[in-house]
Design a protein around this motif. Sequence first.
Motif, PDB file in Angstrom:
ATOM      1  N   PHE A  21       0.717  -1.318  -0.097  1.00 49.77           N
ATOM      2  CA  PHE A  21      -0.016  -0.089  -0.052  1.00 49.77           C
ATOM      3  C   PHE A  21       0.855   1.288   0.047  1.00 49.77           C
ATOM      4  CE2 PHE A  21      -2.523   3.147   2.541  1.00 49.77           C
ATOM      5  CZ  PHE A  21      -3.492   3.482   1.493  1.00 49.77           C
ATOM      6  N   PHE A  22       1.858   1.228   0.808  1.00 50.37           N
ATOM      7  CA  PHE A  22       2.933   2.399   1.007  1.00 50.37           C
ATOM      8  C   PHE A  22       3.513   2.581  -0.419  1.00 50.37           C
ATOM      9  CE2 PHE A  22       2.828   2.758   5.413  1.00 50.37           C
ATOM     10  CZ  PHE A  22       3.430   4.050   5.650  1.00 50.37           C
ATOM     11  N   HIS A  23       4.077   1.579  -1.038  1.00 47.58           N
ATOM     12  CA  HIS A  23       4.711   1.792  -2.647  1.00 47.58           C
ATOM     13  C   HIS A  23       3.658   2.235  -3.594  1.00 47.58           C
ATOM     14  CE1 HIS A  23       8.372  -0.119  -1.631  1.00 47.58           C
ATOM     15  NE2 HIS A  23       7.895  -1.101  -1.198  1.00 47.58           N
ATOM     16  N   GLU A  24       2.419   1.754  -3.445  1.00 51.69           N
ATOM     17  CA  GLU A  24       1.390   2.150  -4.526  1.00 51.69           C
ATOM     18  C   GLU A  24       1.271   3.891  -4.137  1.00 51.69           C
ATOM     19  OE1 GLU A  24      -3.168   1.690  -5.692  1.00 51.69           O
ATOM     20  OE2 GLU A  24      -2.109   0.138  -4.426  1.00 51.69           O
ATOM     21  N   LEU A  25       1.097   4.454  -2.691  1.00 50.82           N
ATOM     22  CA  LEU A  25       0.791   5.557  -2.574  1.00 50.82           C
ATOM     23  C   LEU A  25       2.142   6.471  -3.132  1.00 50.82           C
ATOM     24  CD1 LEU A  25      -0.650   5.580   1.323  1.00 50.82           C
ATOM     25  CD2 LEU A  25      -1.752   6.206  -1.164  1.00 50.82           C
ATOM     26  N   LEU A  26       3.387   5.939  -2.858  1.00 52.68           N
ATOM     27  CA  LEU A  26       4.660   6.562  -3.271  1.00 52.68           C
ATOM     28  C   LEU A  26       4.608   6.800  -4.827  1.00 52.68           C
ATOM     29  CD1 LEU A  26       7.373   5.005  -0.890  1.00 52.68           C
ATOM     30  CD2 LEU A  26       6.356   7.477  -0.747  1.00 52.68           C
ATOM     31  N   ALA A  27       4.076   5.746  -5.386  1.00 50.99           N
ATOM     32  CA  ALA A  27       4.111   5.912  -7.026  1.00 50.99           C
ATOM     33  C   ALA A  27       3.062   6.857  -7.628  1.00 50.99           C
ATOM     34  CB  ALA A  27       3.839   4.451  -7.595  1.00 50.99           C
ATOM     35  N   GLN A  28       1.994   6.858  -6.830  1.00 52.24           N
ATOM     36  CA  GLN A  28       1.033   7.824  -7.086  1.00 52.24           C
ATOM     37  C   GLN A  28       1.707   9.278  -6.993  1.00 52.24           C
ATOM     38  OE1 GLN A  28      -2.569   7.076  -5.132  1.00 52.24           O
ATOM     39  NE2 GLN A  28      -3.192   5.204  -6.309  1.00 52.24           N
ATOM     40  N   ASN A  29       2.286   9.398  -5.811  1.00 50.93           N
ATOM     41  CA  ASN A  29       2.808  10.737  -5.326  1.00 50.93           C
ATOM     42  C   ASN A  29       3.974  11.353  -6.277  1.00 50.93           C
ATOM     43  OD1 ASN A  29       3.143  12.947  -3.286  1.00 50.93           O
ATOM     44  ND2 ASN A  29       5.197  12.131  -3.489  1.00 50.93           N
ATOM     45  N   GLN A  31       3.931  10.334  -9.646  1.00 46.15           N
ATOM     46  CA  GLN A  31       3.020  10.839 -10.810  1.00 46.15           C
ATOM     47  C   GLN A  31       2.673  12.184 -10.572  1.00 46.15           C
ATOM     48  OE1 GLN A  31       0.368   7.762 -11.542  1.00 46.15           O
ATOM     49  NE2 GLN A  31       1.811   6.134 -11.973  1.00 46.15           N
ATOM     50  N   LEU A  32       2.143  12.521  -9.473  1.00 44.36           N
ATOM     51  CA  LEU A  32       1.430  13.808  -9.160  1.00 44.36           C
ATOM     52  C   LEU A  32       2.585  14.897  -9.308  1.00 44.36           C
ATOM     53  CD1 LEU A  32      -1.105  12.939  -6.353  1.00 44.36           C
ATOM     54  CD2 LEU A  32      -1.619  13.677  -8.905  1.00 44.36           C
ATOM     55  N   MET A  33       3.737  14.352  -8.512  1.00 41.08           N
ATOM     56  CA  MET A  33       4.978  15.561  -8.627  1.00 41.08           C
ATOM     57  C   MET A  33       5.146  15.731 -10.057  1.00 41.08           C
ATOM     58  SD  MET A  33       5.606  16.603  -5.504  1.00 41.08           S
ATOM     59  CE  MET A  33       7.428  17.239  -5.883  1.00 41.08           C
ATOM     60  N   GLU A  34       5.310  14.788 -10.697  1.00 41.64           N
ATOM     61  CA  GLU A  34       5.760  15.030 -12.314  1.00 41.64           C
ATOM     62  C   GLU A  34       4.896  15.699 -13.159  1.00 41.64           C
ATOM     63  OE1 GLU A  34       6.453  11.023 -13.857  1.00 41.64           O
ATOM     64  OE2 GLU A  34       8.359  10.710 -12.520  1.00 41.64           O
ATOM     65  N   ARG A  35       3.643  15.428 -12.822  1.00 43.98           N
ATOM     66  CA  ARG A  35       2.419  16.289 -13.213  1.00 43.98           C
ATOM     67  C   ARG A  35       2.635  17.786 -12.936  1.00 43.98           C
ATOM     68  NH1 ARG A  35      -3.360  13.889 -13.034  1.00 43.98           N
ATOM     69  NH2 ARG A  35      -2.460  12.153 -14.141  1.00 43.98           N
ATOM     70  N   VAL A  36       2.911  18.021 -11.710  1.00 34.94           N
ATOM     71  CA  VAL A  36       2.774  19.368 -11.286  1.00 34.94           C
ATOM     72  C   VAL A  36       4.081  20.152 -12.007  1.00 34.94           C
ATOM     73  CG1 VAL A  36       3.485  20.830  -9.276  1.00 34.94           C
ATOM     74  CG2 VAL A  36       1.686  19.057  -9.119  1.00 34.94           C
TER      75      VAL A  36
END
Length: 490
Positions: A21-29, A31-36
Amino acid sequence: MKISSQQVNQICKGDEEIAGFFHELLAQNQQLMERVDQQAKEINELKMEVHELKRQLGQNSKNSSKPPSSDGLRKPVNQRQPGGKKGAPKGHQGHTLKFSAVPDEVIEHRIATCPNCHQSLQDAPDVGYEKRQVFDLPVPRVVVTEHRAYTTCCPHCQCTQQAPFPKEVLAPVQYGQGFTAWVAYLNVYQLLPLERMSQLLADMCGVCPSEASILWMLQNVDSALEPLETEIREQLGESPVVHADETGFRVEGKGQWLHVISNEKWTLLGVHESRGSKAIEAMGLLPGFSHIVVHDCYATYFQSSYPFSHALCNAHLLRECISIETYDGQQWATSMREFLQESWELAKTSRVEGIPLEEELLQTIEQRYDDILTEGRQEWSKADSAESRLAKGKKKQSKAANLGQRFQLHKEAILRFIRDARVPFDNNQAERDIRMAKVKMKVSGSFRTKEQAKRFARIRSVISTLRKQHLPILASLASALRGQFSFART
């Protein structure tokens, strides 16, 4: 802060479900940072694009090289000084209608009867008069001169001999030199198109020349003015300072260039398909010119093969400084604009008094110029660095940086006016001499042939020179058609 897989396992204490679950959250984070980051770059690019579009939309004759005619219906800034009665601006030399010492006609008005006692004043002596003059134009008319070449039979040899006609009388019916001079003046100087000129002449004097006749007359004027164009070129070649400029011109529906080399007494125009060195070579004056040329910093003029010195148009630089002030907010541009204006005021005062500026003052002026650019370099470099951090690919240099580097590169040419009293502050002379060609393009759109365009340039050169030297245009053109006119040597 980026968390490693080992740190995640330590936090979760070996629980694989929580770790996943932690790894999934980190991956989403991530992606969001790259999008920002990507959106920040796009926002910055859009800001720069909007900034540039605002600059382009806001360009006018006051902050760019665009002509005043491009300003449209925007209300121009009033340049007049406030105060005083309304009328011509301060310093304008008025033209008042003055009494003629030799009137063409005198009409005397006398009173026949005394209004008080009704006594006849028929034989009473005059004690004075008050005069008033009316300046009017008579109805124009064409004067027809008939040439008769008589045939005579020789009583000795019985041969029949006919008197020759004057060399300028070539046809049974033709237009004279005065009429031809009017046609050249109306078409080339007043810029009337052929059809309207025919209508004007028909309304004025009842004679309506055809388009072919007008073109034939212009061709005759062009041939007659060729020696005068040579005189103009020679005089400009001996001038200590000349102005040069070029503007777009349409010939045969294609874009070409009208070039001008001029000073306060002489004007030389030429048409060429090139804006650069080929046109300069074709005009045949600047490649061997060893004095000073005032121009607008077009790169072609800086070729090492040309022997002349340079003086740049500071009016163009002032407008570019205003643009940098308005759209980039850089203080150095304001300082440079004020510096150039103050330096020109000092130079003008020096020229009026006939005393050159002292060397110490000149060095102070040049040092201030360098100081402004030193401060400006930090300002435009900082602005360029901030823009390039978020920009994709190779970032081109800003307009502020380009202008600043031009000031650095051409310091001597820009400040030449403070050391040489012959050098003007701007290139307005060439711009005035070439400006009406744009009106010609608006009226006619395009010249039909290259020959017509070159004809226009030559005739306009001579008429402009006549105007500058306060010579009568129509009489001078008529004399040139007879081969009896030349400019006074200076």
